[in-house]
Design a protein around this motif. Structure first.
Motif, PDB file in Angstrom:
ATOM      1  N   LEU A  89       0.810  -1.206   0.000  1.00 56.28           N
ATOM      2  CA  LEU A  89       0.000   0.000   0.000  1.00 56.28           C
ATOM      3  C   LEU A  89       0.847   1.262   0.000  1.00 56.28           C
ATOM      4  CD1 LEU A  89      -2.697  -0.939   2.661  1.00 56.28           C
ATOM      5  CD2 LEU A  89      -2.849  -1.108   0.191  1.00 56.28           C
ATOM      6  N   SER A  90       2.106   1.141   0.440  1.00 51.44           N
ATOM      7  CA  SER A  90       2.857   2.368   0.698  1.00 51.44           C
ATOM      8  C   SER A  90       3.526   2.946  -0.539  1.00 51.44           C
ATOM      9  CB  SER A  90       3.900   2.110   1.778  1.00 51.44           C
ATOM     10  OG  SER A  90       4.783   1.118   1.315  1.00 51.44           O
ATOM     11  N   GLY A  91       3.625   2.165  -1.619  1.00 48.65           N
ATOM     12  CA  GLY A  91       4.369   2.649  -2.774  1.00 48.65           C
ATOM     13  C   GLY A  91       3.554   3.404  -3.814  1.00 48.65           C
ATOM     14  N   THR A  92       2.229   3.399  -3.637  1.00 51.19           N
ATOM     15  CA  THR A  92       1.377   4.029  -4.644  1.00 51.19           C
ATOM     16  C   THR A  92       0.365   4.952  -3.967  1.00 51.19           C
ATOM     17  OG1 THR A  92       0.030   2.033  -4.522  1.00 51.19           O
ATOM     18  CG2 THR A  92       1.489   2.221  -6.403  1.00 51.19           C
ATOM     19  N   ALA A  93      -0.164   5.896  -4.735  1.00 54.63           N
ATOM     20  CA  ALA A  93      -1.233   6.758  -4.231  1.00 54.63           C
ATOM     21  C   ALA A  93      -2.554   6.055  -4.526  1.00 54.63           C
ATOM     22  CB  ALA A  93      -1.183   8.121  -4.903  1.00 54.63           C
ATOM     23  N   PRO A  94      -3.285   5.594  -3.495  1.00 53.10           N
ATOM     24  CA  PRO A  94      -4.414   4.675  -3.699  1.00 53.10           C
ATOM     25  C   PRO A  94      -5.548   5.217  -4.556  1.00 53.10           C
ATOM     26  CG  PRO A  94      -4.328   5.457  -1.432  1.00 53.10           C
ATOM     27  CD  PRO A  94      -3.045   5.859  -2.079  1.00 53.10           C
ATOM     28  N   THR A  95      -5.942   6.468  -4.389  1.00 53.36           N
ATOM     29  CA  THR A  95      -7.113   6.930  -5.135  1.00 53.36           C
ATOM     30  C   THR A  95      -6.746   7.446  -6.522  1.00 53.36           C
ATOM     31  OG1 THR A  95      -7.126   9.233  -4.420  1.00 53.36           O
ATOM     32  CG2 THR A  95      -8.190   7.648  -2.957  1.00 53.36           C
ATOM     33  N   MET A  96      -5.451   7.496  -6.823  1.00 54.95           N
ATOM     34  CA  MET A  96      -5.056   7.957  -8.146  1.00 54.95           C
ATOM     35  C   MET A  96      -4.889   6.758  -9.081  1.00 54.95           C
ATOM     36  SD  MET A  96      -2.557  11.001  -6.828  1.00 54.95           S
ATOM     37  CE  MET A  96      -2.299  11.795  -8.389  1.00 54.95           C
ATOM     38  N   THR A  97      -5.043   7.008 -10.365  1.00 56.49           N
ATOM     39  CA  THR A  97      -5.048   5.895 -11.309  1.00 56.49           C
ATOM     40  C   THR A  97      -3.629   5.358 -11.540  1.00 56.49           C
ATOM     41  OG1 THR A  97      -4.738   7.280 -13.246  1.00 56.49           O
ATOM     42  CG2 THR A  97      -7.001   6.927 -12.520  1.00 56.49           C
ATOM     43  N   ILE A  98      -3.564   4.182 -12.166  1.00 58.57           N
ATOM     44  CA  ILE A  98      -2.277   3.572 -12.489  1.00 58.57           C
ATOM     45  C   ILE A  98      -1.452   4.538 -13.328  1.00 58.57           C
ATOM     46  CG2 ILE A  98      -1.182   1.718 -13.804  1.00 58.57           C
ATOM     47  CD1 ILE A  98      -3.473  -0.092 -13.032  1.00 58.57           C
ATOM     48  N   ALA A  99      -2.090   5.123 -14.351  1.00 57.27           N
ATOM     49  CA  ALA A  99      -1.365   6.047 -15.226  1.00 57.27           C
ATOM     50  C   ALA A  99      -0.859   7.261 -14.455  1.00 57.27           C
ATOM     51  CB  ALA A  99      -2.275   6.492 -16.368  1.00 57.27           C
ATOM     52  N   GLU A 100      -1.690   7.781 -13.534  1.00 56.25           N
ATOM     53  CA  GLU A 100      -1.279   8.950 -12.757  1.00 56.25           C
ATOM     54  C   GLU A 100      -0.112   8.610 -11.836  1.00 56.25           C
ATOM     55  OE1 GLU A 100      -5.481  11.459 -12.565  1.00 56.25           O
ATOM     56  OE2 GLU A 100      -5.076   9.931 -11.063  1.00 56.25           O
ATOM     57  N   ASN A 101      -0.164   7.407 -11.241  1.00 56.25           N
ATOM     58  CA  ASN A 101       0.952   6.980 -10.396  1.00 56.25           C
ATOM     59  C   ASN A 101       2.246   6.896 -11.201  1.00 56.25           C
ATOM     60  OD1 ASN A 101       0.494   6.218  -7.442  1.00 56.25           O
ATOM     61  ND2 ASN A 101      -1.360   5.432  -8.410  1.00 56.25           N
ATOM     62  N   LEU A 102       2.156   6.342 -12.394  1.00 56.45           N
ATOM     63  CA  LEU A 102       3.349   6.244 -13.246  1.00 56.45           C
ATOM     64  C   LEU A 102       3.847   7.635 -13.629  1.00 56.45           C
ATOM     65  CD1 LEU A 102       2.251   3.242 -15.465  1.00 56.45           C
ATOM     66  CD2 LEU A 102       4.146   3.255 -13.846  1.00 56.45           C
TER      67      LEU A 102
END
Lengths: 262, 299
Positions: A89-102
């Protein structure tokens, strides 16, 4: 590449002082892959915190490429240091999309008011995700919280590759996954490190993994490095030997939680 | 009835700008910011005193209101990130400080704009052919413009970093973003919008009063939560739209409550009580649903 000189980290806990790191000296050359093992409380995670800049050591120095970064805040070191921890859970922003995280990960220089997700970047991101074989390239607009632990950790590793850091810190990043996913993420990381020749420091509880991966191995206990193996010596060492080395040093006490199974 | 609905819609739009401000702090940054109860009045105070006492152009006055409101947000942000005061307390401290500052700005507890050249008057004169709809059309235009600018901003590199600051602070720090700066900037934007809303409300209703900001956070939350329950999307464009829809519905509900509420003994003074109860219900219901109905947790 990375040099630690006499790093000590002391925490105050009420009246007591807890010594998490009792003087660590370590030099990693470019391309070194170091695995770190040790019992709980040995100071492994604290060591990573000090390198990443989340903690400023009580004494001692941290140098990256000869530059003293001991007191440089974490966000200013981020461009050079990638980090993946145990909790998916700690490596990504949960409510943001996969593309936005990238998109967040692929930009570590100054951020501007330019649109972050152009069509071209989306295509690039899809290409980056395809080799994972998880179908994530078709889910670019799904928020990250919909992903399983394995998928999220795969996304986190991919994000680290996009940022092209100089140093990669891995803190038991496969420990929270089921065996199949753990193996997959392990292979993914290995391939990434091999391809880029990154300087890597990996904390693990899995002895098998500690021997199989990387070219150097250190064992920590009570804030010190108590054993170091490198090159041929490391490759020829077997798990039972490593365990007996532990015991031999009278440190195989009840705190040791070592997985000897793969 | 049509006139009443139009009036409610106008209010929904003007207060909708403040709701967008609350949305930024509460939803995007996850920072429960009470500064807004003060910065709303700051906006009203500046927009009125500059017009009445200094004879400035209403548009300039509103722009200054936005800027000073942003400074209020910066203040709260610095109290929180640099001095380490918790988010709630930092907001309360700013809000109380602003009470005194607002009185200083106005020089008295209230200012009447009845004889002043307000934005509403200029618009009515400028768009005379539209008749009584002029103000509604103008407000809809402004609000739509603000919404679209926000939607764009939240898709830029900086906007993405701001959203990630509220979503996963540790992660975005590791991506090289100074989250302290992001929080200060986000709160500045939020309170700027709230102050602009306050300024427009003063011009629209013809007065500024030092007590007019009480409950801004609660009515803002009511719009954010109400809208969020009607439009369940995580896309920024839909989220800002939901806030505005929430604000419109809230104002229409208030209009009905004030008009027909006497049947059940409702008084205008009960409004804040009822609104707060509404927010409590809206906050508790999803939590209860999560407890009783097992479903994947949307962190």
């Amino acid at each position: 590449m990375l040099t630690l000189e006499g790093v000590r980290q002391v925490f105050r806990s009420g009246q007591d002082l807890v010594v998490a790191l009792a003087g660590i000296d370590l030099v990693l050359d470019r391309g070194d892959f170091l695995t770190v093992i040790g019992s709980n409380g040995a100071g492994k995670t604290t060591l990573l915190h000090v390198i990443a800049g989340n903690l400023i050591p009580t004494s001692g120095r941290v140098l990256i490429d000869g530059e003293d970064v001991t007191a440089t805040p974490a966000h200013r070191r981020a461009r050079r240091i990638g980090r993946i921890v145990q909790d998916p859970l700690s490596g990504t922003a949960p409510t943001m999309t996969i593309a936005e995280n990238l998109a967040l990960a692929s930009k570590r220089s100054k951020r501007s008011l330019a649109v972050a997700l152009t069509r071209r970047r989306r295509r690039e991101f899809a290409e980056v995700l395809r080799p994972l074989g998880m179908g994530l390239e078709r889910r670019l607009d799904d928020p990250a919280f919909l992903l399983s632990g394995g998928e999220r950790q795969a996304l986190t590793v991919t994000m680290a590759t996009l940022a092209r850091p100089d140093i990669l810190l891995l803190d038991e990043h496969t420990a929270a996954l089921d065996p199949a996913n753990a193996r997959r993420i392990g292979e993914l990381t290995e391939a990434f490190v091999e391809r880029t020749g990154l300087t890597t420091l990996m904390v693990t509880h899995n002895m098998e993994q500690a021997i199989a991966l990387g070219n150097r191995l250190v064992m920590m206990h009570k804030g010190r490095i108590v054993l170091e193996l490198g090159g041929e010596k490391k490759r020829s060492t077997k798990v039972p030997e490593l365990v007996s080395l532990f015991s031999h040093r009278h440190i195989a006490d009840d705190e040791l939680l070592l997985e000897t199974a793969p | 009835m049509v006139a009443l609905l139009m009036h409610a819609a106008e209010q929904g739009l003007v207060y909708g700008i403040a709701a967008l401000g609350v949305f930024i702090s509460y939803r995007i940054l996850r920072f429960p910011d009470l500064t807004v109860d003060g910065s709303f009045v700051t906006g009203a105070a500046i927009a009125s005193s500059l017009v009445v006492l200094q004879g400035l152009d209403p548009v300039v006055a509103l722009a200054v209101a936005f800027a000073v409101g942003s400074l209020a947000g910066v203040l709260t942000g610095l109290l929180n990130t640099r001095l380490g005061i918790t988010d709630l307390l930092a907001g309360v401290l700013s809000m109380i400080m602003l009470y005194s500052i607002n009185l200083r700005i106005m020089g008295r507890p209230n200012i009447s704009l009845l004889r002043a050249e307000t934005i509403t008057r200029s618009i009515t004169a400028l768009f005379a052919p539209l008749g009584s709809a002029a103000v509604l059309v103008f407000l809809a235009g402004i609000v739509l413009f603000i919404k679209l600018v926000l939607d764009f901003f939240f898709k830029t590199e900086v906007g993405l970093a701001l959203r990630a600051t509220g979503d996963n602070e540790a992660m975005i720090t590791a991506q090289g973003v100074n989250t302290k700066t992001m929080k200060v900037a986000g709160l500045a934007l939020s309170n700027g919008l709230v102050a602009l809303s306050g300024g427009l409300v003063a011009h629209y209703s013809g007065f500024a009063d030092v007590g007019m900001g009480i409950g801004t956070i609660v009515t803002g939350l009511a719009a954010v939560i109400l809208g969020g329950s009607l439009i369940r999307s995580r896309r920024v464009g839909w989220m800002t739209a939901s806030v505005l829809l929430g604000s419109l519905i809230y104002r229409i509900a208030v209009m009905f409550a004030l008009r027909y509420g006497y049947v059940i003994g409702f008084q205008a003074s009960d409004l804040k009580l009822v609104t707060s109860l509404l927010v409590i219900v809206a906050l508790v219901v999803p939590a209860l649903r999560d407890r009783f109905v097992r479903r994947p947790k949307p962190c």
